[in-house]
Design a protein around this motif. Sequence first.
Motif: not given
Length: 335
Positions: A78-82, A106-114, A116-120
């Motif tokens: 997968a290239s999951h979107r978090g 893999c480096g720490p990141a925020y989700p690619l899904n907008e 999901a990222r906003a929720e975090r």
Amino acid sequence: MGFVPLVEEYRGEALENVHYGAISVVDENGKVLYAAGDPHHQTFLRSAAKPFQAIPVLKRRVDELYGLSGKETALFAASHRGETFHIEALESILRKTGIVEENLYCGPAYPLNEAARAERLRAHESKRRIFHNCSGKHSGLIALCKHMGWDEETYYMPDHPLQKEIVATLAAIAEVPESSISLGVDGCGLPIFAIPLDKIAYAYMKLACPDRIEDAETAAAAAKMARLMNEYPDMIADTRFVCSALLKDPNLTAKGGAKGVYGIGLRRERIGISLKVSDGSEQVWPCIIGSILERLGYANQATIDRLYEVVPNEIYNDGGTLVGYRRPVYEWNAK
């Protein structure tokens, strides 16, 4: 570089953008049937390599060894979107395998899904390694190292036995000499490979039709990975992305990668498709892939319609007003 215009974008009736690239369509023997631009352009697979990187993991039945569900195992490709369901499945993989999240390279990141990222961000959460879109692949590779007794800390090194087996696996499936494969470093830190575009298409044809893979264990692992991708399409990307839209069609196996590369295998037709957008755009994938399927006379119109729902050929502004359109413009050259 052998690139030709693939897509034109118009604002009003004035041409605003042109996306160049190359396309290769091959039969079950790897013969190029149709092409636009150079069908042999040396191309990094990027995340389109993930199904093949997962094959050594499934050959050792690591998913069964650790009691992973099909949904969890699908994340290996997968290239999951978090989205939340991705993260819950990843946390379950870590618990079952005993992998420590900090050991994922893999480096720490925020989700690619907008969303999901906003929720975090609203929850004031920090970046995490399992938010990275490649964390499923890394989890599977470390789990294989644990099983094989290979060093887990250096699994990302090109000379690691894991990485050597991955390269050998891709070379065998694509039928290219290992010495001809160009190596680089992917965004997630793992080695990544460049092979001719027609060989990417050939590898995806075999992923869809694993009876064309000579080694029985490799064929079985490829068949299982491809099946799981179709059974859990939303695990491969998210609920609204090109890969998931294509994988809802049981006749297709499909996966995209960064910088505009894409691979598709068609089971009934026993053909493979690959493409590279030279400017790296993913937004024009639906326009190109939809037009390829249409030119091939693909029978499942619902699949093509789903692509155009992800990114319509009509261009709207932020207020929802129709302001332009995109269209495929490549010449379809039969070989």
